[in-house]
Design a protein around this motif. Structure first.
Motif, mmCIF file in Angstrom:
data_model
loop_
_atom_site.group_PDB
_atom_site.id
_atom_site.type_symbol
_atom_site.label_atom_id
_atom_site.label_comp_id
_atom_site.label_asym_id
_atom_site.label_seq_id
_atom_site.Cartn_x
_atom_site.Cartn_y
_atom_site.Cartn_z
ATOM 1 N N UNK A 1 1.036 -1.283 -0.107
ATOM 2 C CA UNK A 1 0.142 0.015 0.063
ATOM 3 C C UNK A 1 0.763 1.258 -0.021
ATOM 4 N N UNK A 2 1.963 1.277 0.865
ATOM 5 C CA UNK A 2 2.801 2.271 0.891
ATOM 6 C C UNK A 2 3.285 2.621 -0.449
ATOM 7 N N UNK A 3 3.844 1.704 -1.285
ATOM 8 C CA UNK A 3 4.315 1.844 -2.632
ATOM 9 C C UNK A 3 3.237 2.422 -3.581
ATOM 10 N N UNK A 4 2.404 1.816 -3.689
ATOM 11 C CA UNK A 4 1.177 2.067 -4.555
ATOM 12 C C UNK A 4 0.697 3.639 -4.028
ATOM 13 N N UNK A 5 0.562 3.975 -2.861
ATOM 14 C CA UNK A 5 0.144 5.298 -2.550
ATOM 15 C C UNK A 5 1.191 6.587 -2.788
ATOM 16 N N UNK A 6 2.447 5.886 -2.588
ATOM 17 C CA UNK A 6 3.480 6.817 -3.236
ATOM 18 C C UNK A 6 3.428 7.102 -4.558
ATOM 19 N N UNK A 7 3.218 5.764 -5.442
ATOM 20 C CA UNK A 7 3.224 5.833 -6.871
ATOM 21 C C UNK A 7 1.956 7.022 -7.447
ATOM 22 N N UNK A 8 0.922 6.926 -6.676
ATOM 23 C CA UNK A 8 -0.353 7.677 -7.094
ATOM 24 C C UNK A 8 -0.135 9.241 -6.443
ATOM 25 N N UNK A 9 1.322 9.472 -5.842
ATOM 26 C CA UNK A 9 1.224 10.868 -5.576
ATOM 27 C C UNK A 9 0.416 11.131 -4.104
ATOM 28 N N UNK A 10 -0.185 10.271 -3.491
ATOM 29 C CA UNK A 10 -0.767 10.507 -2.275
ATOM 30 C C UNK A 10 0.298 10.437 -1.002
ATOM 31 N N UNK A 11 1.356 9.954 -1.114
ATOM 32 C CA UNK A 11 2.428 10.082 -0.204
ATOM 33 C C UNK A 11 3.662 10.460 -0.916
#
Length: 177
Positions: A50-60
């Motif tokens: 999830x951390x990786x996905x949210x980072x890729x999505x620009x949310x983190x």
């Protein structure tokens, strides 16, 4: 920045990082285990994904810390904070999926006289731990955290009542035969 479908686990990660200010994936995993695990478990591998996905999505956003183990630290971006606040404000109902192994065993023919005594004892023990937690730190919790803990207390009371009913129903059925 990719568009990503956010799941409850996504919001769990966003919420924990928001509460902590910034955190590594490991910190998120530890905080989830310490706080929300009794009512919302998330596998450790899923936290990292999830951390990786949210980072890729620009949310983190990530910041490398030079001290210590040079691990990746994450913080919410404005988009991430907006997504979290939108989710928190959404009153939509989603039915609960009760994943009680004992209930599944009953469904498939598990013996109530074997299952019920253990289930009653375990749910009573969990209930006691929640009630003790409420006494120890109840005043330190936010209103939402206190309400979540109250949910756990009421749920465990209901499960004790249910398994007591199963046990007594089985006893009545045995004596009627």
């Amino acid at each position: 920045m990719a568009d990503v479908r956010l799941t409850t686990s996504s919001y769990l990660v966003l919420g924990i990082i928001d509460k902590l200010g910034e955190a590594s994936a490991y910190d998120v995993k530890v905080e989830a285990a310490r706080t929300v695990a009794p009512f919302w478990s998330v596998p450790h591998a899923q936290v990292y994904a999830q951390c990786d996905r949210l980072l890729d999505a620009g949310l983190l956003a990530q910041v490398r810390r030079e001290s210590g183990r040079n691990r990746r630290v994450l913080a919410l971006t404005e988009r991430g904070r907006d997504a979290l606040h939108e989710w928190l404000g959404d009153p939509a109902f989603v039915p609960v999926e009760a994943r009680e192994r004992g209930i599944l065993k009953l469904w498939f023919g598990g013996r109530p006289d074997v299952l019920a005594p253990v289930q009653v004892d375990e749910h009573r023990q969990t209930l006691r731990s929640y009630e003790e937690l409420a006494e120890e730190v109840g005043e330190l919790l936010t209103p939402g955290q206190r309400e979540a803990l109250e949910f756990g207390i009421r749920y465990e009371r209901m499960m004790v009542d249910f398994w007591d009913w199963v046990r007594h129903r089985e006893e009545r059925t045995s004596t009627d035969s």
